[in-house]
Design an enzyme around this catalytic site. Structure first.
Site, PDB file in Angstrom:
ATOM      1  N   ASP A   2      -4.767 -10.696  -0.911  1.00 40.93           N
ATOM      2  CA  ASP A   2      -3.442 -11.301  -0.730  1.00 40.93           C
ATOM      3  C   ASP A   2      -2.559 -11.097  -1.957  1.00 40.93           C
ATOM      4  O   ASP A   2      -2.978 -11.353  -3.087  1.00 40.93           O
ATOM      5  CB  ASP A   2      -3.594 -12.794  -0.425  1.00 40.93           C
ATOM      6  CG  ASP A   2      -2.279 -13.421   0.038  1.00 40.93           C
ATOM      7  OD1 ASP A   2      -1.506 -12.732   0.727  1.00 40.93           O
ATOM      8  OD2 ASP A   2      -2.037 -14.594  -0.293  1.00 40.93           O
TER       9      ASP A   2
ATOM     10  N   HIS B  21       0.830  -1.204   0.000  1.00 42.37           N
ATOM     11  CA  HIS B  21       0.000   0.000   0.000  1.00 42.37           C
ATOM     12  C   HIS B  21       0.864   1.254   0.000  1.00 42.37           C
ATOM     13  O   HIS B  21       2.086   1.204   0.138  1.00 42.37           O
ATOM     14  CB  HIS B  21      -0.986  -0.007   1.181  1.00 42.37           C
ATOM     15  CG  HIS B  21      -0.412   0.362   2.510  1.00 42.37           C
ATOM     16  ND1 HIS B  21      -1.194   0.715   3.594  1.00 42.37           N
ATOM     17  CD2 HIS B  21       0.867   0.450   2.944  1.00 42.37           C
ATOM     18  CE1 HIS B  21      -0.410   0.981   4.619  1.00 42.37           C
ATOM     19  NE2 HIS B  21       0.838   0.839   4.265  1.00 42.37           N
TER      20      HIS B  21
HETATM   21 NI    NI Z   1       2.452   0.980   5.532  1.00 43.98          NI
END
Ligand code: NI
Length: 135
Positions: A80, A15
């Site tokens: 995942d 992320h």
């Molecule tokens: Ni992070």
């Protein structure tokens, strides 16, 4: 008798925390390492709990096989080894913080859990940092 039944799960995902309307400097100041423009990964641990009455016929609150399969199909298959910002539609315009990921997980699972049961999601972003959402 009400009992809380829990299942642990796990996914790895990448992320980046940032706001496109903020400067790189401000993103870095607020989000730190998690704002790396080249993304980075976390090993997320997940605990999903269902709370409710024990069914008198089966002795179950929820069949853990059903909960396991639900977490696999709705969460692990979707998250995942994914880049959450790029590959998971829920985070197109939502910062993938642990808080927001927990809410998204809850909202994906809630429709599949009987309404007379309570649902709780605990998400560990690191072994020491975790968030809890229960609606
Ligand atoms: Ni992070």
């Amino acid at each position: 008798m009400k009992v809380k039944v829990s299942r642990k799960a796990h996914f790895n995902a990448a992320h980046r925390l940032f706001r496109s309307d903020w400067s790189d400097e401000k993103n870095n100041a607020v989000f730190g390492l998690c704002s790396n423009p080249n993304f980075h990964g976390h090993n997320y641990d997940l605990i999903v709990s269902v709370y409710g009455e024990i069914d008198q016929e089966t002795g179950f609150v929820i069949d853990l096989k059903i909960l396991k399969d639900l977490i696999n199909s709705e969460i692990e298959m979707a998250f995942d080894h994914k880049n959450l910002n790029v590959e998971v539609p829920e985070f197109k315009n939502l910062n993938p913080t642990a808080e927001n990921i927990a809410v998204v997980i809850f909202n994906k699972l809630r429709p599949h859990i009987a309404m007379d049961k309570d649902l709780e999601v605990v998400l560990y972003e690191t072994s020491r940092n975790f968030v809890t959402y229960s609606g």
